[in-house]
Design a protein around this motif. Structure first.
Motif, PDB file in Angstrom:
ATOM      1  N   MET A   1      95.974 -96.711 -10.689  1.00  0.00           N
ATOM      2  CA  MET A   1      95.366 -97.807 -11.419  1.00  0.00           C
ATOM      3  C   MET A   1      95.146 -98.970 -10.467  1.00  0.00           C
ATOM      4  SD  MET A   1      96.258 -97.830 -15.357  1.00  0.00           S
ATOM      5  CE  MET A   1      96.297 -99.553 -15.306  1.00  0.00           C
ATOM      6  N   ASP A   2      93.974 -99.520 -10.526  1.00  0.00           N
ATOM      7  CA  ASP A   2      93.670-100.670  -9.684  1.00  0.00           C
ATOM      8  C   ASP A   2      93.321-101.871 -10.576  1.00  0.00           C
ATOM      9  OD1 ASP A   2      91.095-100.200 -10.619  1.00  0.00           O
ATOM     10  OD2 ASP A   2      90.311 -99.496  -8.706  1.00  0.00           O
ATOM     11  N   HIS A   3      92.900-102.940  -9.933  1.00  0.00           N
ATOM     12  CA  HIS A   3      92.591-104.179 -10.641  1.00  0.00           C
ATOM     13  C   HIS A   3      91.469-103.973 -11.668  1.00  0.00           C
ATOM     14  CE1 HIS A   3      92.206-108.450 -11.356  1.00  0.00           C
ATOM     15  NE2 HIS A   3      90.914-108.391 -11.057  1.00  0.00           N
ATOM     16  N   THR A   4      90.457-103.190 -11.328  1.00  0.00           N
ATOM     17  CA  THR A   4      89.347-102.945 -12.253  1.00  0.00           C
ATOM     18  C   THR A   4      89.827-102.203 -13.494  1.00  0.00           C
ATOM     19  OG1 THR A   4      87.786-102.913 -10.402  1.00  0.00           O
ATOM     20  CG2 THR A   4      87.041-101.919 -12.469  1.00  0.00           C
ATOM     21  N   ASP A   5      90.710-101.211 -13.299  1.00  0.00           N
ATOM     22  CA  ASP A   5      91.271-100.498 -14.448  1.00  0.00           C
ATOM     23  C   ASP A   5      92.025-101.460 -15.363  1.00  0.00           C
ATOM     24  OD1 ASP A   5      90.286 -97.997 -13.711  1.00  0.00           O
ATOM     25  OD2 ASP A   5      92.077 -97.496 -12.556  1.00  0.00           O
ATOM     26  N   MET A   6      92.764-102.380 -14.774  1.00  0.00           N
ATOM     27  CA  MET A   6      93.508-103.357 -15.578  1.00  0.00           C
ATOM     28  C   MET A   6      92.544-104.261 -16.353  1.00  0.00           C
ATOM     29  SD  MET A   6      96.565-102.470 -15.118  1.00  0.00           S
ATOM     30  CE  MET A   6      97.564-103.785 -15.745  1.00  0.00           C
ATOM     31  N   ARG A  37      85.453 -94.291 -15.657  1.00  0.00           N
ATOM     32  CA  ARG A  37      86.807 -94.844 -15.524  1.00  0.00           C
ATOM     33  C   ARG A  37      87.562 -94.778 -16.853  1.00  0.00           C
ATOM     34  NH1 ARG A  37      88.740 -98.633 -11.354  1.00  0.00           N
ATOM     35  NH2 ARG A  37      87.378 -98.431  -9.567  1.00  0.00           N
TER      36      ARG A  37
END
Length: 139
Positions: A1-6, A37
């Protein structure tokens, strides 16, 4: 999980009916990339389900209560009769949590009237003792 997923999770938490194109615009991706995503988040179990929030007051459930349950069976772990009672009262029980600390379970309930709450508590008292807390307002 990265910032975009969050960011995707945050936006879906606010509005799960948003289109993938709109969601993509908010997280700076194309609609197709966003849909991929979201599908990955669903496939990996990060997103478990989508739901709606119902205004219980507008549905006629005016009393919001938390009930801490203390079981009457100190020497046995057979709580099944209690759990069956709670399950049979599903129209009033929003959430049922097994807890540690003060009590064995905590119920979050909604009732249309004091009479309904009293009837529920009379039935509950056959299986367990309880402490009732009525919600005054949500902060």
């Amino acid at each position: 999980m990265d910032h975009t997923d969050m960011l995707i999770l945050a936006e879906l938490s606010r509005n799960s009916r948003i289109t993938m194109k709109e969601l993509g615009g908010k997280v700076h991706l194309t609609g197709q990339a966003t849909a991929s995503r979201v599908a990955k988040l669903e496939d990996t179990g990060v997103i478990e389900e989508y739901s709606i929030k119902v205004n219980q007051f507008k549905c006629g459930y005016y009393i919001h209560a938390f009930i801490t349950i203390y079981t009457n069976t100190p020497n046995t772990h057979n709580h099944q009769p209690l759990l069956t009672f709670i399950q049979d009262q599903e129209q009033y029980v929003l959430n049922n949590y097994k807890i540690s600390g003060d009590g064995c379970y905590i119920l979050e309930c909604r009732f249309p009237s004091n009479e309904h709450a009293d009837k529920f508590l009379e039935g509950l008292n056959k299986y367990a003792n309880y402490k009732l807390s009525i919600v005054i307002k949500k902060s």
